[in-house]
Design an enzyme around this catalytic site. Structure first.
Site, PDB file in Angstrom:
ATOM      1  N   HIS A 142       0.787  -1.237   0.000  1.00 46.03           N
ATOM      2  CA  HIS A 142       0.000   0.000   0.000  1.00 46.03           C
ATOM      3  C   HIS A 142       0.820   1.287   0.000  1.00 46.03           C
ATOM      4  CE1 HIS A 142      -0.243   0.299   4.693  1.00 46.03           C
ATOM      5  NE2 HIS A 142       0.911  -0.177   4.295  1.00 46.03           N
ATOM      6  N   HIS A 143       2.162   1.185  -0.038  1.00 44.60           N
ATOM      7  CA  HIS A 143       2.969   2.415  -0.147  1.00 44.60           C
ATOM      8  C   HIS A 143       3.369   2.700  -1.590  1.00 44.60           C
ATOM      9  CE1 HIS A 143       3.049   2.582   4.125  1.00 44.60           C
ATOM     10  NE2 HIS A 143       3.789   1.496   4.255  1.00 44.60           N
ATOM     11  N   CYS A 144       2.994   1.803  -2.507  1.00 48.78           N
ATOM     12  CA  CYS A 144       3.391   2.001  -3.904  1.00 48.78           C
ATOM     13  C   CYS A 144       2.245   2.636  -4.684  1.00 48.78           C
ATOM     14  CB  CYS A 144       3.769   0.667  -4.536  1.00 48.78           C
ATOM     15  SG  CYS A 144       4.462   0.863  -6.191  1.00 48.78           S
TER      16      CYS A 144
END
Length: 356
Positions: A142-144
């Site tokens: 979920h950080h990409c």
């Protein structure tokens, strides 16, 4: 016209909508030990589920690697080209020595597992719509976002799964993301910043990585937690906001980012949730979705302690024992209840409901 993809071929009906491949696991000269992430966590979850006779190898859906063409549904060509530089991958995965390895090794040993998990999330999206639920034993990067990786996340699998559904599956035009990893999900937030079709709820430790103020503007329900938040307060907040989110916006799919880095003692999460608290949290989300008939896709995301694999397996076993999994697929998986057992179970569920 959407490109043809192998990720959307229908698996045999007898399979459980649990997606996994041995290729998920990152093992390589001990380098994976330089990051707190347990890079073999995914295989351990599957082994626990096999020991409990919930699944067998031929009854889970084998994940396939996402191709460049699949990834380009969201990612820019420029970003994918950047991953051909080992130092870029070293920065994203937070494993500095990776910078010194030839890129073909980095592709095979680090990025291929992450591409296979990404393929697994895309596959699980369609399975969830078909079967009512699906679990990718990996994924949750979920950080990409479309043009930037970070925090061990090299591909935007959550964005990809949702975009694939919007483009290819009739009747799917609204999605809710419930992100309960300890970190803010800034990748999908940036990707869906101005997209009214996507509703994001995110509960995270407000003091830790990534602290992305711009991405926070995409969150419709923001639950910012203090250091050391414990079960009672956490579960009450999760319940209130998950119910609120699903009452406020009626999605065709719920993507549930079920990070276990909220566990007490996690070196990166800074929260203090017990194993039982995590199992209960997953149950709350599945109950809320299933009671409204909303298909749910669960991904496992962060979790940086050796015991998280056991907790995820226990949670899946709990969901199964409560009847929150299944009922929508043929009863032919090993360890899955027979039809008359299901009838007995639902009668039992009903009688316990009427006693409360």
């Amino acid at each position: 016209r959407p490109h043809r993809t192998e990720l959307y071929e229908d698996p045999p009906l007898g399979c459980w909508p649990i997606v996994y491949s041995p290729d998920y696991n990152i093992t390589f000269m001990g380098l994976e030990k330089l990051h707190p992430f347990d890079a073999g966590k995914w295989g351990k979850i599957i082994n626990f589920l096999k020991e409990e006779k919930l699944i067998a190898d031929d009854l889970i859906v084998q994940a396939r690697e996402a191709s460049d063409e699949d990834l380009l549904v969201v990612h820019t060509r420029r970003y994918l080209n950047k991953l051909k530089w080992s130092f870029v991958v070293a920065t994203i995965t937070e494993i500095p020595p990776v910078a010194f390895l030839p890129n073909f090794i980095v592709q095979r040993k680090v990025l291929k597992p992450l591409r296979t998990q990404t393929g697994g999330t895309i596959m699980a999206g369609k399975l969830a719509v078909d079967r009512g639920w699906a679990i990718n034993v990996g994924g949750g990067f979920h950080h990409c976002s479309s043009d930037k990786g970070g925090g061990f996340c090299a591909y935007a699998d959550i964005t990809l799964a949702i975009k694939f559904l919007f483009e290819r599956v009739q009747g799917v035009s609204r999605a809710t993301i419930i992100d309960l990893d300890a970190h803010q999900g800034n990748g999908h937030e940036r990707d869906f910043m101005d997209d009214p079709r996507v509703y994001i709820m995110d509960a995270y430790n407000r003091y830790i990585y990534p602290g992305d103020g711009f991405a926070k503007r995409a969150i419709k329900r923001k639950v910012e937690l203090e250091w050391g938040t414990e079960d009672t307060e956490y579960l009450q907040k999760v319940q209130t906001h998950v119910e609120g989110a699903l009452n406020e916006f009626k999605p065709d799919i719920l993507v549930y980012n079920a990070g276990t880095d909220i566990l007490d003692g996690d070196p990166l999460g800074g929260l203090a949730i017990s194993p039982q608290g995590i199992v209960k949290r997953d149950e709350l989300v599945f109950r809320a979705a299933r009671s409204r008939g909303v298909p749910v896709l669960m991904v496992t995301s962060g979790g940086y302690q050796k015991r998280t694999a056991r907790i995820i397996a226990d949670s899946i076993l709990n969901l199964h024992s409560l009847g929150l999994l299944g009922r929508q697929q043929p009863a032919c998986a090993l360890g899955s209840p027979s039809l008359d057992q299901m009838v007995r179970d639902s009668a039992k569920d009903f009688s316990s409901l009427s006693l409360q």
